[in-house]
Design an enzyme around this catalytic site. Sequence first.
Site: not given
Length: 348
Positions: A72, A207
């Site tokens: 991320s 994500d």
Amino acid sequence: MTNARSSRRSEGTLQRRREKLPWPRDRRFRILSIDGGGIRGILPATLLADIEQRYCNGVPIGEHFDLIAGTSTGGIIALALAIGLPASRIASVYAEHGDEIFPAPKRFRAARRLIAGISSLRSYKYDREPLERELRQVFGNATMGDATRRLCVPSFDGFTEVNVFKTPHHPDFKLDWREELVTVALATSAAPTFFSVYANGDRRFADGGVWANNPVMIGLVDALTCNELDAGQVDILSLGCGESEMIISDPQVRLGGLWHWRGVIASAMHLASQNALGQAGLLIGRDRLVRVDGPLMDVPIALDDVTRAMSELPVIAHGLVDKFGDQIADVFLRTLADPYSAFHGPRA
């Protein structure tokens, strides 16, 4: 990458042990691992920039590592370091554009935050365009094949299968070298509820923090399976973005329910990080794993709270460098790492 509608990435899973590449017995293998954490990426980015300024004599800090893993926001930092950018460059993106990526309401802030929170129950909270614009400014059209450091960047795909984008540092890694760094950055940082699922053509990604917010074991497993390494040859610098812990409360014990357990996702990520660090420490020796993170906070900084992040995290980062800087320099910064030999793409 193959078309997600026609095939799964897992269909190409190796059905045998990976053939290991030679690695000198007298050479350490240094891994940098960077957690996910939204705008709290200010913490590792500032920490790395500070170390760079104090210890690296003008050399980008990424040049000292053989492999960089990031999830991320940590994945965005990892991508920048892997193409030779200084940590200060990515830290400046957070400082100068964080409030564009995670815009806060200007008036009637409390009421607007409440409305935004309610709205996020049925739709994503932020537009991805400002993030994509800034990433394009940083990475241009560079691809995974252009990186000079080995990279492992997790996401998950439209089949809800784990996905790790990798540089072509092993003959088996043929899929990802054409991927633009912007694509990989957006895929690993498509945090559910904050941003929509990232669609790239027919492919969909979300994500990587959902399953590997701390990617330390992803990096370590890659190193040990790709190279003729003894686990004792590996040194790891693992950077967090500031964590919080959940103490199981009386209402959770007595009542349960979604409301009382609404923070369980953050707690699950915290526990998964603890597990990954524990496993890595068992494999290489806890003395070879340097974990640097902010203090646990009673009121944690939200992943999109730019105001608190900018106010508090740089100060914490500088304090962590005061505490750990000499140790990090001694273990990781004595020599530069050689660029990896690419098996596919422009550097092959």
